[in-house]
Scaffold this motif. Structure first.
Motif, PDB file in Angstrom:
ATOM      1  N   LEU A 105      -0.509  -1.847 -35.801  1.00 29.44           N
ATOM      2  CA  LEU A 105       0.247  -1.496 -37.006  1.00 29.44           C
ATOM      3  C   LEU A 105       1.133  -2.656 -37.456  1.00 29.44           C
ATOM      4  N   VAL A 106       1.710  -3.387 -36.514  1.00 31.89           N
ATOM      5  CA  VAL A 106       2.517  -4.564 -36.871  1.00 31.89           C
ATOM      6  C   VAL A 106       1.658  -5.558 -37.641  1.00 31.89           C
ATOM      7  N   VAL A 107       0.450  -5.808 -37.155  1.00 32.21           N
ATOM      8  CA  VAL A 107      -0.454  -6.747 -37.833  1.00 32.21           C
ATOM      9  C   VAL A 107      -0.801  -6.223 -39.227  1.00 32.21           C
ATOM     10  N   ALA A 108      -1.183  -4.955 -39.319  1.00 30.89           N
ATOM     11  CA  ALA A 108      -1.564  -4.374 -40.617  1.00 30.89           C
ATOM     12  C   ALA A 108      -0.392  -4.378 -41.585  1.00 30.89           C
ATOM     13  N   GLU A 109       0.788  -4.026 -41.091  1.00 29.13           N
ATOM     14  CA  GLU A 109       1.950  -3.961 -41.977  1.00 29.13           C
ATOM     15  C   GLU A 109       2.409  -5.355 -42.383  1.00 29.13           C
ATOM     16  N   THR A 110       2.241  -6.345 -41.519  1.00 28.05           N
ATOM     17  CA  THR A 110       2.558  -7.722 -41.887  1.00 28.05           C
ATOM     18  C   THR A 110       1.632  -8.179 -43.014  1.00 28.05           C
ATOM     19  N   MET A 111       0.344  -7.849 -42.870  1.00 22.80           N
ATOM     20  CA  MET A 111      -0.600  -8.157 -43.952  1.00 22.80           C
ATOM     21  C   MET A 111      -0.202  -7.427 -45.232  1.00 22.80           C
ATOM     22  N   GLN A 112       0.265  -6.207 -45.088  1.00 25.05           N
ATOM     23  CA  GLN A 112       0.695  -5.401 -46.237  1.00 25.05           C
ATOM     24  C   GLN A 112       1.844  -6.083 -46.977  1.00 25.05           C
ATOM     25  N   VAL A 113       2.808  -6.586 -46.228  1.00 25.40           N
ATOM     26  CA  VAL A 113       3.953  -7.279 -46.831  1.00 25.40           C
ATOM     27  C   VAL A 113       3.485  -8.537 -47.565  1.00 25.40           C
ATOM     28  N   VAL A 129       8.540  -1.987 -29.252  1.00 25.80           N
ATOM     29  CA  VAL A 129       9.323  -2.148 -28.021  1.00 25.80           C
ATOM     30  C   VAL A 129       9.349  -0.830 -27.243  1.00 25.80           C
ATOM     31  N   ALA A 130       9.554   0.281 -27.949  1.00 23.94           N
ATOM     32  CA  ALA A 130       9.572   1.585 -27.281  1.00 23.94           C
ATOM     33  C   ALA A 130       8.217   1.901 -26.655  1.00 23.94           C
ATOM     34  N   ALA A 131       7.134   1.541 -27.330  1.00 20.54           N
ATOM     35  CA  ALA A 131       5.796   1.785 -26.783  1.00 20.54           C
ATOM     36  C   ALA A 131       5.552   0.927 -25.543  1.00 20.54           C
ATOM     37  N   ILE A 132       6.054  -0.294 -25.553  1.00 24.31           N
ATOM     38  CA  ILE A 132       5.928  -1.152 -24.369  1.00 24.31           C
ATOM     39  C   ILE A 132       6.732  -0.567 -23.217  1.00 24.31           C
ATOM     40  N   LEU A 133       7.924  -0.055 -23.511  1.00 30.03           N
ATOM     41  CA  LEU A 133       8.741   0.563 -22.457  1.00 30.03           C
ATOM     42  C   LEU A 133       8.111   1.853 -21.938  1.00 30.03           C
ATOM     43  N   LEU A 134       7.399   2.559 -22.775  1.00 25.10           N
ATOM     44  CA  LEU A 134       6.664   3.750 -22.323  1.00 25.10           C
ATOM     45  C   LEU A 134       5.604   3.327 -21.301  1.00 25.10           C
ATOM     46  N   TRP A 135       4.954   2.204 -21.586  1.00 24.18           N
ATOM     47  CA  TRP A 135       3.919   1.689 -20.693  1.00 24.18           C
ATOM     48  C   TRP A 135       4.532   1.103 -19.422  1.00 24.18           C
ATOM     49  N   VAL A 192       9.810   8.479 -23.769  1.00 21.42           N
ATOM     50  CA  VAL A 192       9.084   9.320 -24.721  1.00 21.42           C
ATOM     51  C   VAL A 192       9.936   9.569 -25.956  1.00 21.42           C
ATOM     52  N   TRP A 193      11.204   9.914 -25.749  1.00 17.72           N
ATOM     53  CA  TRP A 193      12.076  10.205 -26.889  1.00 17.72           C
ATOM     54  C   TRP A 193      12.377   8.967 -27.725  1.00 17.72           C
ATOM     55  N   SER A 194      12.466   7.815 -27.089  1.00 13.86           N
ATOM     56  CA  SER A 194      12.665   6.571 -27.849  1.00 13.86           C
ATOM     57  C   SER A 194      11.475   6.314 -28.759  1.00 13.86           C
ATOM     58  N   LEU A 195      10.268   6.468 -28.206  1.00 18.65           N
ATOM     59  CA  LEU A 195       9.072   6.247 -29.015  1.00 18.65           C
ATOM     60  C   LEU A 195       8.987   7.270 -30.142  1.00 18.65           C
ATOM     61  N   ARG A 196       9.300   8.513 -29.850  1.00 18.80           N
ATOM     62  CA  ARG A 196       9.288   9.547 -30.896  1.00 18.80           C
ATOM     63  C   ARG A 196      10.271   9.213 -32.017  1.00 18.80           C
ATOM     64  N   ALA A 197      11.459   8.802 -31.641  1.00 18.96           N
ATOM     65  CA  ALA A 197      12.494   8.518 -32.638  1.00 18.96           C
ATOM     66  C   ALA A 197      12.097   7.361 -33.541  1.00 18.96           C
ATOM     67  N   PHE A 198      11.631   6.264 -32.947  1.00 17.83           N
ATOM     68  CA  PHE A 198      11.281   5.104 -33.767  1.00 17.83           C
ATOM     69  C   PHE A 198      10.008   5.336 -34.575  1.00 17.83           C
ATOM     70  N   ALA A 199       9.037   6.037 -34.006  1.00 17.39           N
ATOM     71  CA  ALA A 199       7.813   6.334 -34.757  1.00 17.39           C
ATOM     72  C   ALA A 199       8.122   7.253 -35.939  1.00 17.39           C
ATOM     73  N   PRO A 252      -0.609   3.158 -26.732  1.00 16.10           N
ATOM     74  CA  PRO A 252       0.400   3.237 -27.799  1.00 16.10           C
ATOM     75  C   PRO A 252       1.013   1.871 -28.137  1.00 16.10           C
ATOM     76  N   ALA A 253       1.156   1.008 -27.139  1.00 19.90           N
ATOM     77  CA  ALA A 253       1.671  -0.337 -27.406  1.00 19.90           C
ATOM     78  C   ALA A 253       0.655  -1.136 -28.206  1.00 19.90           C
ATOM     79  N   LEU A 254      -0.617  -1.006 -27.853  1.00 14.09           N
ATOM     80  CA  LEU A 254      -1.660  -1.714 -28.597  1.00 14.09           C
ATOM     81  C   LEU A 254      -1.786  -1.170 -30.023  1.00 14.09           C
ATOM     82  N   ALA A 255      -1.674   0.145 -30.174  1.00 14.84           N
ATOM     83  CA  ALA A 255      -1.732   0.750 -31.511  1.00 14.84           C
ATOM     84  C   ALA A 255      -0.539   0.295 -32.352  1.00 14.84           C
ATOM     85  N   SER A 256       0.632   0.238 -31.742  1.00 19.06           N
ATOM     86  CA  SER A 256       1.816  -0.240 -32.463  1.00 19.06           C
ATOM     87  C   SER A 256       1.666  -1.705 -32.853  1.00 19.06           C
ATOM     88  N   LEU A 257       1.094  -2.504 -31.956  1.00 15.84           N
ATOM     89  CA  LEU A 257       0.841  -3.909 -32.279  1.00 15.84           C
ATOM     90  C   LEU A 257      -0.149  -4.026 -33.435  1.00 15.84           C
TER      91      LEU A 257
END
Length: 132
Positions: A86-94, A64-70, A13-20, A79-84
Motif C-alpha cells: 500500500l505504501v508503494v501504491a499510495e506513493t505512486m498515487q501521490v 510500523v504497527a504491522a511490523i510490530l505485529l510480526w 493488534v490494537w495499534s494496527l487496528r487504530a492506524f489502519a 500484513p507488513a508486506l500488504a502495508s508495504l
C-alpha cells in the motif's frame, strides 16, 4: 483467519487496528475531497493535497504497527508486506496526482481505497477473541 493459540499481544493488534482505521478514514476523505473538487470547488484541491500527506503519514504508522505485529508480536508477516504494498501504491498515487495523470490517479485511488478497506476489515476480524 482466526487467532492462533499463540496470538500476538493485544497492544500490537490494537495499534494496527487504530492506524489502519485512521488511514482508511483519510483515504475516504481523499475520495470525498476529490469528488467535491471535480464538481467545481477548486479551493478543495489544497485540502486534497494536504490530506494526502496526512493520510500517507498514517500509512507509514500502519506499516510500523504491522511490523510490530510480526516482530516482536509473533503474528503473520503478510500484513507488513500488504502495508508495504500500500505504501508503494499510495506513493505512486501521490506522484500521479502531482503530475496530474488523472487517467491513472483515479483508478489507482479506487484500488487503494478497496485494498485499505479489506485490510482494515481484516484487522477487526482477526484476533477478535484474543485481543478483545
Amino acid at each position: 483467519m482466526t487467532a492462533s493459540p499463540s496470538a500476538p499481544p493485544g497492544w500490537t493488534v490494537w495499534s494496527l487496528r487504530a492506524f489502519a482505521t485512521a488511514h482508511l478514514a483519510g483515504v475516504l476523505g481523499q475520495a470525498a475531497l476529490a469528488g467535491l473538487f471535480v464538481t467545481g470547488d477548486v479551493d478543495l484541491l489544497a485540502w486534497h493535497r494536504n490530506n494526502a500527506g496526512f493520510t500517507h503519514s498514517l500509512l507509514y504508522l500502519q506499516l510500523v504497527a504491522a511490523i510490530l505485529l510480526w516482530r516482536p508480536g509473533r503474528g503473520p508477516l503478510w500484513p507488513a508486506l500488504a502495508s508495504l504494498g500500500l505504501v508503494v501504491a499510495e506513493t505512486m498515487q501521490v506522484v500521479l496526482g502531482q503530475f496530474r495523470v488523472l487517467a491513472l490517479h483515479f483508478p489507482l485511488g479506487m484500488a487503494v481505497f478497496g485494498l485499505s478497506a479489506v485490510f482494515t476489515a481484516w484487522t477487526w476480524y482477526a484476533y477478535r477473541r484474543s485481543a478483545a
